[in-house]
Design an enzyme around this catalytic site. Sequence first.
Site, mmCIF file in Angstrom:
data_model
loop_
_atom_site.group_PDB
_atom_site.id
_atom_site.type_symbol
_atom_site.label_atom_id
_atom_site.label_comp_id
_atom_site.label_asym_id
_atom_site.label_seq_id
_atom_site.Cartn_x
_atom_site.Cartn_y
_atom_site.Cartn_z
ATOM 1 N N HIS A 108 0.754 -0.934 -0.130
ATOM 2 C CA HIS A 108 -0.033 0.121 -0.009
ATOM 3 C C HIS A 108 0.963 1.327 0.155
ATOM 4 O O HIS A 108 2.132 1.197 0.351
ATOM 5 C CB HIS A 108 -0.785 0.061 1.152
ATOM 6 C CG HIS A 108 -0.036 0.121 2.498
ATOM 7 N ND1 HIS A 108 0.290 1.175 3.267
ATOM 8 C CD2 HIS A 108 -0.019 -0.939 3.387
ATOM 9 C CE1 HIS A 108 0.840 0.920 4.330
ATOM 10 N NE2 HIS A 108 0.767 -0.468 4.482
ATOM 11 N N ASP A 153 -3.846 -19.551 11.407
ATOM 12 C CA ASP A 153 -2.827 -19.980 12.337
ATOM 13 C C ASP A 153 -2.889 -19.819 13.647
ATOM 14 O O ASP A 153 -2.868 -18.720 14.213
ATOM 15 C CB ASP A 153 -1.507 -19.760 11.603
ATOM 16 C CG ASP A 153 -0.251 -20.473 12.022
ATOM 17 O OD1 ASP A 153 0.191 -20.610 13.342
ATOM 18 O OD2 ASP A 153 0.143 -21.235 11.192
ATOM 19 N N SER A 155 2.164 -5.247 6.884
ATOM 20 C CA SER A 155 1.684 -4.991 5.321
ATOM 21 C C SER A 155 2.791 -5.244 4.610
ATOM 22 O O SER A 155 3.820 -4.883 4.834
ATOM 23 C CB SER A 155 1.361 -3.548 5.408
ATOM 24 O OG SER A 155 2.133 -2.929 5.696
#
Length: 443
Positions: A248, A375, A390
């Site tokens: 991003h 998980d 990210s």
Amino acid sequence: MNSNQRKRWFGLLLVFFVCMLGLSAPFQRYAAVPNELRMFAGQMKRLQYGVPVHAEVTVDPQMLQINGSTSKSLSVNLNEPMSLQPHQSGQTQVKMKLFGKIPFKTVKVNVVPDLRVIPGGQTIGVKVKSAGILVVGHHQVEGKDGMKQSPGEAAGLRLGDLIVKINGSPINEVHKVAELTDRAGTDNKPLNVVYKRGGQLSQTSLNPAYDAEDKVWRLGLYIRDSAAGVGTLTFYAPDQGVYGALGHVITDMDTQTPIEVGEGQILQSSVTSINKSQNGEPGSKLAHFVKEGKILGSIERNTPFGIFGKMNETPTHSYSERSVPVAFAEDVNEGPAQILTVLNGQKVERFNIEITHVSKQSGPATKGMVIKITDKRLLNKTGGIVQGMSGSPIIQNGKLVGAVTHVFVNDPSSGYGCFIEWMLQDAGVLLRSKDTSWLGEAA
């Protein structure tokens, strides 16, 4: 019943049958057969149309083989999986005829050269210097007469404006602004300011004001020329010597406007601890830069899909130094997948996730998929997705398919991911084109 009424009833019946045909399973399966396919050379693709008929398929076997056959024409059962194995790049067509006679579908196939990259997952330090001076706020300057004013605001400068020139000279360092401001105030001359807003250049005249309390000349602006933070490396393309990270855009923390990069570097970073995410409050990775003198790569672009630049060597601490194939956006499916990321130090680990939704995107767009952390160890350690994660690469069926981008604030176990195809385009590894997607040299 007159003729007009008969025509009306006939029209209604025709519309009804057309609608029923459109909703029928065979028609929907036919509609699902694409008009165009994109493939990487050497990567097999399986198609399942579920149409209960046999068809004669004609293809160029030098470029593309169907079900492993080297024949130009063969009979296939469209109700069973059909494998396509491309052998060289270029364009070809797959022609299908029902029962060998009735034209059914012609599919255009675009085969691009094979592309493999090394997936990342390493935590990286990010240092960015903007291509000018960013206006991040206004403040009031109190003069000798007790009057308060912001010269910058009076000159029309807004939050998010990027000052690129002062008095005709390019400017990208805050300390130089102070020098020019002091000189203009002393000489009682205005500053000629060129700034960028929404991609457009404009100019204004700014008269510095004298701060009676601090005895200095001021612009009445809060300004910034750099930013730093932590993120995750997504991939390294060794053949082109470029990388992609974050997934991003980097924005200024005060104005939330994208930072226009003048120059920047990514550096090695080590995770020291993690603040867990909770509903309504995303967590974060805490990390520090290591070996700050060694720059891993340059930052040349800051786009909606991350940061990109040159990297001259394979990054260390990889989960695996082996390269993996990549997937086009349309090849990503809902189902199990994995992400690569760091929880402690510099060790990249693999964790299970579920891709719960895939958006159909024919062109670059963010929020390509919704992912959910499954998980248990990752959930216990982080609470889900945290800031600094990210850019973590998403792997599905042995292929790099995307990167983690955002966390859902009210459900940190879930978040968004972007397709790797758009990151590869912004890196200059995969060229943008509606008709072809050839590999290119990195810009």
